[in-house]
Design an enzyme around this catalytic site. Structure first.
Site, PDB file in Angstrom:
ATOM      1  N   TYR A   1       2.954   9.650   0.364  1.00 54.46           N
ATOM      2  CA  TYR A   1       3.914   8.973   1.260  1.00 54.46           C
ATOM      3  C   TYR A   1       5.369   9.130   0.847  1.00 54.46           C
ATOM      4  O   TYR A   1       6.267   8.838   1.636  1.00 54.46           O
ATOM      5  CB  TYR A   1       3.629   7.459   1.349  1.00 54.46           C
ATOM      6  CG  TYR A   1       2.284   7.074   1.877  1.00 54.46           C
ATOM      7  CD1 TYR A   1       1.444   7.995   2.471  1.00 54.46           C
ATOM      8  CD2 TYR A   1       1.847   5.750   1.780  1.00 54.46           C
ATOM      9  CE1 TYR A   1       0.193   7.614   2.958  1.00 54.46           C
ATOM     10  CE2 TYR A   1       0.614   5.370   2.266  1.00 54.46           C
ATOM     11  CZ  TYR A   1      -0.210   6.308   2.842  1.00 54.46           C
ATOM     12  OH  TYR A   1      -1.440   5.922   3.310  1.00 54.46           O
TER      13      TYR A   1
ATOM     14  N   LYS B   1      -2.596   6.026  -4.262  1.00 52.79           N
ATOM     15  CA  LYS B   1      -3.748   6.907  -4.015  1.00 52.79           C
ATOM     16  C   LYS B   1      -3.499   8.306  -4.572  1.00 52.79           C
ATOM     17  O   LYS B   1      -2.359   8.776  -4.570  1.00 52.79           O
ATOM     18  CB  LYS B   1      -4.012   7.030  -2.506  1.00 52.79           C
ATOM     19  CG  LYS B   1      -3.984   5.710  -1.765  1.00 52.79           C
ATOM     20  CD  LYS B   1      -4.299   5.844  -0.298  1.00 52.79           C
ATOM     21  CE  LYS B   1      -3.960   4.561   0.432  1.00 52.79           C
ATOM     22  NZ  LYS B   1      -2.567   4.471   0.887  1.00 52.79           N
TER      23      LYS B   1
ATOM     24  N   HIS C   1      -7.627   9.354  -1.895  1.00 55.50           N
ATOM     25  CA  HIS C   1      -7.050   9.276  -0.542  1.00 55.50           C
ATOM     26  C   HIS C   1      -7.999   9.809   0.542  1.00 55.50           C
ATOM     27  O   HIS C   1      -8.146   9.217   1.601  1.00 55.50           O
ATOM     28  CB  HIS C   1      -5.721  10.052  -0.520  1.00 55.50           C
ATOM     29  CG  HIS C   1      -4.752   9.544   0.494  1.00 55.50           C
ATOM     30  ND1 HIS C   1      -3.403   9.447   0.266  1.00 55.50           N
ATOM     31  CD2 HIS C   1      -4.923   9.106   1.759  1.00 55.50           C
ATOM     32  CE1 HIS C   1      -2.802   8.970   1.335  1.00 55.50           C
ATOM     33  NE2 HIS C   1      -3.697   8.764   2.256  1.00 55.50           N
TER      34      HIS C   1
ATOM     35  N   ASP D   1       0.845  -1.190   0.000  1.00 54.20           N
ATOM     36  CA  ASP D   1       0.000   0.000   0.000  1.00 54.20           C
ATOM     37  C   ASP D   1       0.887   1.248   0.000  1.00 54.20           C
ATOM     38  O   ASP D   1       1.704   1.432   0.901  1.00 54.20           O
ATOM     39  CB  ASP D   1      -0.882  -0.002   1.261  1.00 54.20           C
ATOM     40  CG  ASP D   1      -1.773   1.225   1.313  1.00 54.20           C
ATOM     41  OD1 ASP D   1      -2.752   1.261   0.538  1.00 54.20           O
ATOM     42  OD2 ASP D   1      -1.485   2.157   2.087  1.00 54.20           O
TER      43      ASP D   1
END
Ligand SMILES: NC(=O)c1ccc[n+]([C@@H]2O[C@H](COP(=O)([O-])OP(=O)(O)OC[C@H]3O[C@@H](n4cnc5c(N)ncnc54)[C@H](OP(=O)(O)O)[C@@H]3O)[C@@H](O)[C@H]2O)c1
Length: 284
Positions: A52, A77, A110, A47
């Protein structure tokens, strides 16, 4: 479910492994080591998100592993600032470039709102979703879904979408079960993924979790993860140690009793991140 490679079948027939590895804060800059360890530990479902900053290292680690791309399940996302039709198409392309991939296994919105007071969020969700539907129909994404969408955010999207979301990713762990949202998503045929499945460590000292860990002869983390797996929810634990990466997969050798599942589901709220889509972050 018998091991981490066992899978659920999404509404479009695509198979999704029952445990994933979360990559938020799992790597810094060009350090692929943690992801390499996770691959070594057996994880194949990863994921990530543009937010990130781990897409590049994830792509690199997968490439370096020599394991065929098709054996992985990679989910990314579209971030709050990337929402909207054109922006989403661009963001998706950039994610693929960072990952060095031709397609994604999953792509999620997201958050339902770029910020809590956003007035045009319903339209923004629809436009973001329209771009994702097109990418899906073009074969560039195998499954499309949502993240942090509660029923009040999903309803307006369902009224206008062409393709229904196949999954939703929410903060779920003992002490924050989000029962109403979980129930709603299951009724709509969406597979759930749990972020912060061990509450980022915040729930591991809770008296019920500690009591059950002793009762079943396992660690507190395994109680949290087993609770999710037994509930048909995919946990996305993140760890930087090989030992804990393996521990987090070791949830198939025991089963929680029905009574203990209810106790975990109804325990007082604990370990919540404070993140809620309709409010500014809530801090204690
Ligand atoms: N959709 C969203 O908005 C959203 C939001 C947050 C997170 N996520 C996803 O969910 C993933 C997981 O969430 P998270 O990283 O917030 O939290 P988490 O997985 O619940 O917790 C990670 C923390 O717990 C520790 N840990 C891991 N396994 C352990 C074990 N067996 N025993 C004791 N401690 C353990 C880790 O430390 P070590 O690293 O030292 O092992 C780390 O500090 C993220 O990586 C991300 O992919 C999604």
């Amino acid at each position: 479910m018998k091991n981490i490679h066992d899978f659920y079948t999404l509404s479009n027939g695509v198979r999704i492994p029952c445990i994933a590895f979360g990559t938020y804060k799992a790597a810094q800059e060009d350090n692929v080591k943690t992801i390499q360890l996770a691959i070594e530990a057996g994880y194949r479902y990863f994921d990530t998100a543009s937010f990130y900053d781990t897409e590049r290292v994830l792509g690199e680690a997968i490439k370096q592993s020599g394991i065929p791309r098709e054996e992985f399940f990679v989910v990314s996302k579209v971030w709050k600032t990337e929402m909207g039709y054109e922006n989403t198409k661009r963001a998706f392309k950039q994610s693929l470039e960072r990952l060095q991939m031709e397609y994604l296994d999953g792509y999620l919105i997201h958050w339902p709102k770029p910020y809590p007071e956003a007035e045009d969020w319903k339209e923004l969700d629809r436009e973001t979703w329209r771009a994702m539907e097109e990418l899906y129909l073009e074969g560039k994404i195998r499954t499309i879904g949502l993240s942090n969408f509660l029923p009040q955010h999903i309803e307006p999207l369902l009224q206008k979408c062409q393709i229904q979301p196949m999954m939703n990713q929410l903060e779920i762990h003992p002490g924050y079960s989000q029962t109403a949202a979980v129930q709603y998503c299951k009724e709509k045929g969406m597979i759930l993924q749990a972020w912060s499945p061990i509450g980022r460590g915040r729930v591991l000292q809770d008296e019920l979790i500690v009591e059950l860990a002793k009762k079943y002869g396992v660690t507190p983390a395994r109680i949290c993860l087993r609770y999710l797996v037994q509930n048909g929810i995919i946990p996305l634990p993140k760890s930087s140690s090989l030992e804990r990466m393996k521990e987090n997969q070791n949830v198939f050798s025991f089963a929680l009793s029905k009574e203990d599942m209810y106790r975990l589901e109804t325990m007082p709220q604990t370990g919540w991140s404070g993140e809620y889509p309709d409010r500014e972050r809530i801090t204690e």
